[in-house]
Scaffold this active site. Structure first.
Site, PDB file in Angstrom:
ATOM      1  N   LYS A  22      44.586  32.091  45.530  1.00  0.00           N
ATOM      2  CA  LYS A  22      45.929  31.812  46.064  1.00  0.00           C
ATOM      3  C   LYS A  22      46.869  32.967  45.742  1.00  0.00           C
ATOM      4  CE  LYS A  22      45.623  26.779  45.790  1.00  0.00           C
ATOM      5  NZ  LYS A  22      46.279  25.547  45.334  1.00  0.00           N
ATOM      6  N   GLY A  71      48.587  39.113  46.337  1.00  0.00           N
ATOM      7  CA  GLY A  71      48.228  40.505  46.043  1.00  0.00           C
ATOM      8  C   GLY A  71      46.734  40.727  46.189  1.00  0.00           C
ATOM      9  N   GLU A 127      40.967  24.519  38.022  1.00  0.00           N
ATOM     10  CA  GLU A 127      41.326  24.787  36.628  1.00  0.00           C
ATOM     11  C   GLU A 127      40.460  25.907  36.071  1.00  0.00           C
ATOM     12  OE1 GLU A 127      42.408  22.194  33.028  1.00  0.00           O
ATOM     13  OE2 GLU A 127      41.633  20.851  34.593  1.00  0.00           O
ATOM     14  N   ASP A 159      37.872  36.538  39.601  1.00  0.00           N
ATOM     15  CA  ASP A 159      38.670  36.347  38.399  1.00  0.00           C
ATOM     16  C   ASP A 159      38.795  37.713  37.749  1.00  0.00           C
ATOM     17  OD1 ASP A 159      39.993  34.086  36.859  1.00  0.00           O
ATOM     18  OD2 ASP A 159      39.051  35.233  35.264  1.00  0.00           O
ATOM     19  N   PHE A 209      50.287  44.710  42.915  1.00  0.00           N
ATOM     20  CA  PHE A 209      50.808  43.492  42.287  1.00  0.00           C
ATOM     21  C   PHE A 209      50.473  43.528  40.807  1.00  0.00           C
ATOM     22  CE2 PHE A 209      46.930  40.952  41.495  1.00  0.00           C
ATOM     23  CZ  PHE A 209      46.004  41.688  42.208  1.00  0.00           C
ATOM     24  N   GLY A 210      50.862  42.460  40.101  1.00  0.00           N
ATOM     25  CA  GLY A 210      50.500  42.317  38.689  1.00  0.00           C
ATOM     26  C   GLY A 210      50.965  43.478  37.834  1.00  0.00           C
ATOM     27  N   TYR A 211      50.015  44.080  37.129  1.00  0.00           N
ATOM     28  CA  TYR A 211      50.308  45.170  36.195  1.00  0.00           C
ATOM     29  C   TYR A 211      50.196  46.550  36.849  1.00  0.00           C
ATOM     30  CZ  TYR A 211      49.495  41.385  32.815  1.00  0.00           C
ATOM     31  OH  TYR A 211      49.552  40.199  32.112  1.00  0.00           O
ATOM     32  N   ASP A 212      49.987  46.594  38.157  1.00  0.00           N
ATOM     33  CA  ASP A 212      49.772  47.874  38.848  1.00  0.00           C
ATOM     34  C   ASP A 212      50.815  48.951  38.517  1.00  0.00           C
ATOM     35  OD1 ASP A 212      47.369  47.321  40.071  1.00  0.00           O
ATOM     36  OD2 ASP A 212      48.250  46.663  41.957  1.00  0.00           O
TER      37      ASP A 212
HETATM   38  O1  CZF Z   1      48.085  45.058  38.416  1.00  0.00           O
HETATM   39  C1  CZF Z   1      47.118  44.378  38.721  1.00  0.00           C
HETATM   40  N1  CZF Z   1      46.278  44.843  39.681  1.00  0.00           N
HETATM   41  C2  CZF Z   1      45.150  44.237  40.027  1.00  0.00           C
HETATM   42  O2  CZF Z   1      44.417  44.685  40.914  1.00  0.00           O
HETATM   43  C3  CZF Z   1      44.868  43.027  39.322  1.00  0.00           C
HETATM   44  N2  CZF Z   1      43.859  42.181  39.366  1.00  0.00           N
HETATM   45  C4  CZF Z   1      44.154  41.218  38.485  1.00  0.00           C
HETATM   46  N3  CZF Z   1      45.313  41.449  37.865  1.00  0.00           N
HETATM   47  C5  CZF Z   1      45.997  40.617  36.861  1.00  0.00           C
HETATM   48  O3  CZF Z   1      45.132  39.593  36.456  1.00  0.00           O
HETATM   49  C6  CZF Z   1      45.551  38.323  36.981  1.00  0.00           C
HETATM   50  C7  CZF Z   1      44.393  37.640  37.592  1.00  0.00           C
HETATM   51  O4  CZF Z   1      44.271  36.294  37.184  1.00  0.00           O
HETATM   52  P1  CZF Z   1      43.348  35.374  38.045  1.00  0.00           P
HETATM   53  O5  CZF Z   1      42.054  36.061  38.298  1.00  0.00           O
HETATM   54  O6  CZF Z   1      43.281  34.014  37.504  1.00  0.00           O
HETATM   55  O7  CZF Z   1      44.093  35.339  39.453  1.00  0.00           O
HETATM   56  P2  CZF Z   1      45.370  34.527  39.921  1.00  0.00           P
HETATM   57  O8  CZF Z   1      45.601  33.340  39.045  1.00  0.00           O
HETATM   58  O9  CZF Z   1      46.489  35.477  40.053  1.00  0.00           O
HETATM   59  O10 CZF Z   1      44.916  34.042  41.375  1.00  0.00           O
HETATM   60  P3  CZF Z   1      43.623  33.116  41.720  1.00  0.00           P
HETATM   61  O11 CZF Z   1      42.633  34.040  42.362  1.00  0.00           O
HETATM   62  O12 CZF Z   1      43.108  32.542  40.436  1.00  0.00           O
HETATM   63  O13 CZF Z   1      44.115  32.076  42.682  1.00  0.00           O
HETATM   64  C8  CZF Z   1      46.568  38.661  38.059  1.00  0.00           C
HETATM   65  O14 CZF Z   1      47.498  37.616  38.290  1.00  0.00           O
HETATM   66  C9  CZF Z   1      47.206  39.916  37.495  1.00  0.00           C
HETATM   67  O15 CZF Z   1      48.123  39.595  36.489  1.00  0.00           O
HETATM   68  C10 CZF Z   1      45.774  42.564  38.361  1.00  0.00           C
HETATM   69  N4  CZF Z   1      46.903  43.229  38.083  1.00  0.00           N
HETATM   70 MG    MG Z   2      44.114  32.206  38.481  1.00  0.00          MG
END
Ligand code: CZF
Ligand code: MG
Length: 197
Positions: free
Chosen positions: A9, A12, A41, A70, A152-155
């Site tokens: 969901k 990014g 979950e 993940d 997105f995120g920490y990019d």
């Molecule tokens: O700068 C970033 N560039 C990236 O390319 C990237 N990939 C992951 N992340 C970080 O790690 C979490 C994943 O957590 P996560 O795998 O549980 O995903 P999510 O909860 O956002 O979405 P979902 O796939 O679970 O629905 C994300 O929210 C980010 O904070 C990234 N940060």
């Molecule tokens: Mg997640």
């Protein structure tokens, strides 16, 4: 056009996957499009465990082949944090708060000790296949401040030494070529060339 369903969901990630799968001839469909009501979950202790939970949950709900991701950031000076808690490190999916927490914790840590990596576990599950995972990584360094507005995120704080840019300064195509997510998907398509239809 052929379709690939991704159990995410995260907008990014959806963008990243579109950049990765478009050249392979696939349209990317995510939970935001077809399964927004499904809640998953993330109870695993590793990226791989969580990726399998996501892929199997959505695959069972839809009766289809599903790919899940993940992923997260591992900072060496923080003992691998935020790791599997990357999305919820400071605030739940609050990218800005998460970035500020990492920068705060790294205050005073010199450049050569600011090494980090992005890790991405991709899982694939389907009605007729055993779940499998593929791990991709991307090595870099954490800057002292944000640079760039893509991604997105920490990019914005993740510096890629070979390119002299942060992930947030790369185009989606440039990110695809070197990212943890691109690397994991390249492994999947190499080892399972016939599984996607
Ligand atoms: O700068 C970033 N560039 C990236 O390319 C990237 N990939 C992951 N992340 C970080 O790690 C979490 C994943 O957590 P996560 O795998 O549980 O995903 P999510 O909860 O956002 O979405 P979902 O796939 O679970 O629905 C994300 O929210 C980010 O904070 C990234 N940060
Ligand atoms: Mg997640």
């Amino acid at each position: 056009m052929k379709q690939v369903v991704i159990a995410t969901k995260n907008k990014g990630k959806a963008k990243d996957f579109k950049a990765i799968f478009k050249p392979l001839g696939y349209e990317v469909v995510t939970m935001l499009d077809i399964a927004n009501d499904v809640e998953i979950e993330e109870t695993g202790r590793t990226f791989e465990e969580n990726a399998v939970i996501k892929a199997e949950t959505l695959s069972k709900a839809l009766g289809k082949l599903v790919i899940a991701d993940d992923s997260g950031l591992e900072v060496d000076a923080l003992g691998g944090e935020p790791g599997v808690y990357s999305a919820r490190y400071a605030g739940d999916h609050d990218d800005e708060a998460n970035i500020q927490k990492v920068l705060e914790k790294l205050k005073g840590v010199p450049d050569q000790k600011r090494t980090a990596r992005f890790v991405c576990a991709i899982a694939i599950s389907g009605p007729n296949i055993e779940s499998q995972t593929f791990l991709g990584t991307c090595e870099g360094k954490i800057l002292n401040e944000k640079r760039g507005t893509n991604g997105f995120g920490y990019d914005p704080i993740f510096y890629v030494p070979e390119l002299g840019k942060t992930m947030a300064e790369l185009t989606p195509e440039e990110k695809r070529a070197i990212s943890h997510r691109g690397n994991a998907i390249r492994k999947l398509t190499k080892e399972l060339p016939n599984v996607l239809k």
